[in-house]
Enzyme design. Structure first.
Site, short mmCIF file in Angstrom:
data_model
loop_
_atom_site.label_atom_id
_atom_site.label_comp_id
_atom_site.label_asym_id
_atom_site.label_seq_id
_atom_site.Cartn_x
_atom_site.Cartn_y
_atom_site.Cartn_z
N GLU A 158 -21.27 -9.18 -40.03
CA GLU A 158 -20.57 -8.86 -41.50
C GLU A 158 -19.24 -8.18 -41.03
O GLU A 158 -18.31 -8.66 -41.77
CB GLU A 158 -21.34 -7.89 -42.33
CG GLU A 158 -22.72 -8.68 -42.78
CD GLU A 158 -23.60 -8.01 -43.44
OE1 GLU A 158 -24.63 -8.46 -44.19
OE2 GLU A 158 -23.53 -6.78 -43.47
N ASP B 184 -19.94 -8.23 -45.81
CA ASP B 184 -21.18 -8.66 -46.58
C ASP B 184 -20.95 -9.16 -47.87
O ASP B 184 -21.65 -9.96 -48.26
CB ASP B 184 -21.98 -7.42 -46.80
CG ASP B 184 -23.18 -7.47 -47.55
OD1 ASP B 184 -24.15 -8.27 -47.11
OD2 ASP B 184 -23.36 -6.79 -48.78
#
Length: 222
Positions: free
Chosen positions: A113, A43
């Site tokens: 992610e 992320d």
């Protein structure tokens, strides 16, 4: 795994990184075998890469417009869209309700992610992980991140249309050093709906929270 690697455009030296990035917590709660920790790292890599892409792509835009573009490119639906195009859902390792889990936008986002972080961990190169992001997010910039009306205003209008309470914003957290703070803002629509967003200032955090709330409400025509 070889077919997935071809789709991703990256061949893993250690296949365990890829397997871990694809493993949902319903299959194993072991944090060293599922994707949760990789997702956390990925992320951050996604965020800094997209921010850099936008800063270079729109050199004359103010910070507010760039922030709006950024939110649209790193949101759950954008990451899930990239993973769908790559056919990643077929490879997700899950336990109960596997089919439902594999096609969940939230899970697809998390796996996306995690894959970014897995590429970084396997290659030992931030540039390699960022190149993966650049390759698949470049085409989303014009389509997904066109700046519109600010999210707070749009949420206020939508909440009225949906007969929901007026949005209420409050700071619920602050982290980081004094010279580089990170604010956490919560927006509530009565007792049943709330969402949180972060930013380097309260205004940015409020915009991010409003964007998250719109996403949770299923509003896509922003």
């Amino acid at each position: 795994m070889q077919k997935l690697e071809e789709k991703l455009g990256y061949t893993f030296q250690n296949k365990e990184f890829l397997e871990r990035a694809l493993t949902h917590s319903s299959f194993t709660s072991d944090i060293h075998r599922n994707y949760e920790r990789l997702e956390f790292l990925g992320d951050r890599i996604l965020g800094v890469t997209v921010a850099e892409m936008l800063e270079k792509a729109f050199p004359d835009e103010p910070e507010g417009s760039l922030a709006q573009r950024f939110v649209r490119l790193v949101c759950k639906n954008a990451v899930a869209e990239v993973m769908r195009k790559l056919g990643v859902a077929h490879y997700i390792i899950a336990g109960v309700n596997a089919r439902e889990v594999r096609h969940s936008p939230g899970v697809l986002c998390d796996v996306g992610e995690a894959i970014i972080a897995a590429i970084y961990a396997d290659s030992g190169s931030m540039e390699t992980a960022q190149n993966f992001v650049r390759r698949y997010w470049e085409e989303l910039i014009d389509k997904r991140s066109h700046p519109h009306k600010d999210y707070k205003t749009f949420l206020q209008e939508k909440s009225a249309q949906l007969d929901l309470p007026v949005p209420v914003y409050e700071v619920v957290g602050k982290d980081g050093p004094a010279h580089e703070p990170v604010f956490v803002m919560r927006v509530s629509l009565g007792e049943d709906h709330y969402a949180e967003g972060t930013g380097s200032n309260k205004k940015q955090a409020a915009q991010a929270a409003a964007a998250k709330m719109l996403e949770e409400l299923g509003v896509t025509d922003v």
